[in-house]
Structures are given as C-alpha cells and as structure tokens.
Design an enzyme around this catalytic site. Structure first.
Site, short mmCIF file in Angstrom:
data_model
loop_
_atom_site.label_atom_id
_atom_site.label_comp_id
_atom_site.label_asym_id
_atom_site.label_seq_id
_atom_site.Cartn_x
_atom_site.Cartn_y
_atom_site.Cartn_z
N ARG A 89 0.88 -1.25 0.00
CA ARG A 89 0.24 0.04 0.09
C ARG A 89 0.85 1.18 -0.08
O ARG A 89 0.55 2.29 -0.51
CB ARG A 89 -0.96 0.16 1.28
CG ARG A 89 -2.00 -1.04 1.07
CD ARG A 89 -3.25 -0.83 -0.31
NE ARG A 89 -3.79 -1.86 -0.34
CZ ARG A 89 -3.69 -2.88 -1.22
NH1 ARG A 89 -2.71 -2.48 -2.46
NH2 ARG A 89 -4.50 -3.81 -1.44
N GLU A 92 2.08 1.73 -3.45
CA GLU A 92 1.05 2.12 -4.23
C GLU A 92 0.90 3.56 -3.97
O GLU A 92 0.44 4.51 -5.07
CB GLU A 92 -0.39 1.21 -3.77
CG GLU A 92 -1.59 1.84 -4.64
CD GLU A 92 -2.70 0.85 -4.10
OE1 GLU A 92 -3.54 0.40 -5.02
OE2 GLU A 92 -3.04 0.66 -3.05
N SER A 115 15.34 15.09 1.56
CA SER A 115 16.08 14.02 2.12
C SER A 115 15.25 13.03 2.70
O SER A 115 14.41 13.21 3.81
CB SER A 115 16.95 14.88 3.17
OG SER A 115 17.81 13.98 3.65
#
Length: 162
Positions: A89, A92, A115
């Site tokens: 997830r 995704e 960063s």
C-alpha cells in the site's frame, strides 16, 4: 554471524520473551521508535551507548552489540514491488500520488529532493468512530540540486526563495 542472522536472532528473542516493540524501544530509548525498530531489523545503525543498552536488554554478545553499530546495507532484502499487503500500500501510494507530491514539492521549493537522511517520521493512532486511522508524519530537509559550473549570472542551485 551475518547481519541477517542477527536480525533473526533478535526476532527469535522477541518471540521467546513475548516482547512488544514498545518494550524494546523503551528499554533502548534515545531515538525515534522507527529508527530503533529499523536498527533491530538491520536497516539502521545504533550509536555505541544505545547498542550497549540493546545488547544488555536482549542478551546479545559483544560481537552482536558491535554489529548493531555498523552502517548497514539498507534495503538489500527488499522485494520490489513489495509482496506484503501493508508494504504494498505504501508502494501504491507512491505510484499513484508520487507524481503529484513531486510536482507540489518542486513548485513550492524548487528543483531538488526531500532528504530521507535528514528526516523525521512519526506514526500515531488516530481514534475514529468508523475505525481507527494510521497517521504518519514525515519531515525531510529539502535538498536543492546543485547547478554544476554555474556562472556569476546563474543561481548555484534549484532552490526557490522562501
């Protein structure tokens, strides 16, 4: 012993003693929960004093304690894309939202990156009547790309003015 074997040993100790990550983090202290758990999993390193606390709490040898202070090869065991549903997830989220995040960050800050080294992160539980929510807060220093060979009439990097 390899670093992967030490990680497995730490996970075995955690299971055998029925420890929660919270107990391990509290025993070591001094850093973010995420960084300490990451160090136990072999992705981060601990300063000497915290490695000593971890070794004492978990019953590790001096050699294993020193291994906790070594700079790891990060991400070497990461499968891409991740197969674990929770990790997938996040992948995704980046695939779907990453381009928009990039555009918005660079529109605000300029040509550069956020960063992951000069970085803070926190995870919190947010109560919700429809089901508790996971709140993740990330804060990374903006690092502008340097413009190599920039002359006197050229900006030195891609940062936008504040």
């Amino acid at each position: 012993m390899t670093r992967d074997e030490l990680t497995e040993k730490i996970l075995d100790i955690k299971r055998e003693k029925q420890l929660a990550w919270r107990q391990i983090v509290d025993a070591i202290g001094g850093l973010s929960d995420i960084l300490i758990v990451g160090a136990m999993l072999g992705e981060m390193r601990l300063p000497d004093a915290l490695a000593a606390k971890a070794a004492a709490f978990l019953g590790l040898t001096k050699a294993e304690e020193r291994m906790l202070t070594e700079v790891p090869i990060r991400g070497q065991n990461a499968l891409m894309p991740p197969s674990d549903p929770l990790l997938y997830r996040f992948y995704e989220l980046i695939m779907v939202n990453g381009p928009a995040w990039k555009e918005l960050i660079q529109e605000e800050f300029g040509d550069g990156i956020m960063s992951a080294i000069d970085f803070d992160m926190a995870i919190e539980r947010q109560p919700d009547p429809k089901g508790d929510r996971v709140k993740i807060t990330m804060s990374g220093k903006f690092l502008p790309y340097k413009y190599y060979g920039a002359g006197p009439d050229t900006p030195p990097n891609g940062a936008k003015g504040a």
